[in-house]
Design an enzyme around this catalytic site. Structure first.
Site, PDB file in Angstrom:
ATOM      1  N   LYS A   1       0.847  -1.199   0.000  1.00  0.00           N
ATOM      2  CA  LYS A   1       0.000   0.000   0.000  1.00  0.00           C
ATOM      3  C   LYS A   1       0.882   1.248   0.000  1.00  0.00           C
ATOM      4  O   LYS A   1       0.642   2.208  -0.720  1.00  0.00           O
ATOM      5  CB  LYS A   1      -0.944  -0.001   1.217  1.00  0.00           C
TER       6      LYS A   1
ATOM      7  N   GLN B   1      -4.836  -1.948   9.715  1.00  0.00           N
ATOM      8  CA  GLN B   1      -4.563  -3.220   9.046  1.00  0.00           C
ATOM      9  C   GLN B   1      -5.047  -4.378   9.919  1.00  0.00           C
ATOM     10  O   GLN B   1      -4.679  -4.482  11.089  1.00  0.00           O
ATOM     11  CB  GLN B   1      -3.053  -3.348   8.765  1.00  0.00           C
TER      12      GLN B   1
ATOM     13  N   ASP C   1     -10.646   2.404   3.650  1.00  0.00           N
ATOM     14  CA  ASP C   1     -11.063   1.003   3.514  1.00  0.00           C
ATOM     15  C   ASP C   1     -12.544   0.886   3.162  1.00  0.00           C
ATOM     16  O   ASP C   1     -13.004  -0.174   2.745  1.00  0.00           O
ATOM     17  CB  ASP C   1     -10.829   0.250   4.841  1.00  0.00           C
TER      18      ASP C   1
END
Ligand code: NAD
Length: 288
Positions: free
Chosen positions: A52, A96, A119
């Site tokens: 990412k 995460q 997200d």
């Protein structure tokens, strides 16, 4: 001839849009900034967070991985989350998953402010999806949103098609079913208790496998007449260290119309969409 739906050409075609948008912000003195909160050193999470960061930097954005000790207490964890939500220099923020054992009971869905939620897990963002928003800059879950980008790139028509999504997780299956429904597909959401999965798949135009059962989807699940599109979300590590999708790729790839490989299909689209969502988050960032 079957088509292998690689992510690489999609990203190659789309990345310039992200670079240009990022540059516009940089020209205005704003550096798009993503903060990734990682607790512990889960091996897959280390790879995902690094990817990412790498991709954000590729488009000119900034990404910092904030790593906390695997024994971090709930109180300390929540304090960091609050700090990142309050930090005006941070435009996008994600936690995460998975979290280590002592934090795994925490429902992270609404922990990240909705407007920083790259997200796309926050209830406010999911509710927009639920209500049928097809707005391109919706902060929607990255994997299904990335799949929609991939389908569009390869001109795979969704409207009026029958789709089966296998797996009903909050991050992939359910939002995938909503996105396909919003684009006028007729969707069946299948799961571990579904009966007659083989015939459901055989009768679908588009099959999206997201259940984490390596090579489960053999030829028996398909029409084998090169008419079906298969999107394989699953990623499982094999005993020999290699990665496998939910589909028996080698044995079905020639008998379907199109299929995503693992790796190289859905995974990179997810990473791409994190960066895309970072810029969308900035577009809607609240003024002081
Ligand atoms: P999950 O692991 O939370 O849940 C699995 C789902 O599959 C459940 O809804 C379950 O009912 C269903 N399922 C399990 N076995 C089944 C069976 N035999 N028949 C029918 N349904 C079955 O799901 P998840 O977090 O969405 O992950 C699914 C897979 O996708 C995993 O392999 C994961 O690693 C992968 N994944 C990949 C990406 C990517 O970017 N490529 C992103 C997220 C998840």
């Amino acid at each position: 001839m079957s088509q292998i739906l690689l992510a690489k050409p999609v990203i190659k075609a789309e990345i310039n849009k992200l670079k240009l948008k990022c540059q516009e912000y940089l020209d205005n003195g704003i550096t798009p900034f993503l903060k990734v909160l990682l607790v512990g050193d889960h091996p897959a999470s280390l790879i995902y967070t690094r990817n990412k960061k790498k991709f954000c930097e590729k488009i000119g954005a900034q990404c910092e991985i904030l790593t906390l000790d695997s024994r971090t207490s709930e109180e300390d964890f929540m304090e960091v989350v609050e700090g990142l939500n309050a930090d005006k220099s941070v435009h996008g923020f994600l936690i995460q998953l998975p979290l280590p054992k002592q934090l795994s009971h925490i429902d992270t869905t609404n922990l990240v402010n909705a407007y920083k939620d790259v997200d796309g897990f926050h209830s406010d963002n999911i509710s927009k999806l639920y209500r049928g928003s097809t707005r391109e800059n919706l902060l929607a879950p990255c994997t299904p949103k990335g799949i929609m980008t991939l389908l569009d790139f390869y001109n795979i028509e969704v409207e009026g098609k029958s789709a089966v999504v296998i797996g009903r997780s909050l991050i992939v299956g359910k939002p995938m079913a909503l996105m396909l429904t919003n684009r006028n597909a007729t969707v069946t959401l299948a799961h571990s208790k579904t009966k007659n999965l083989e015939s459901l798949c055989q009768n679908a135009d588009i099959i999206i496998t997201a259940c984490g059962s390596p090579k489960m989807f053999t030829q028996n699940y398909f029409k084998n007449d090169q008419s079906q599109v298969v999107i394989d979300v699953g990623i499982s590590r094999q005993e020999d260290g290699s990665l496998s999708g939910d589909c028996d790729f080698e044995n079905i790839k020639d008998s379907v119309k199109a299929i995503t490989p693992v790796p190289g299909g859905v995974g990179p689209m997810t990473i791409f969409t994190v960066a895309q969502n970072l810029l969308h988050a900035l577009d809607n960032y609240p003024e002081d």
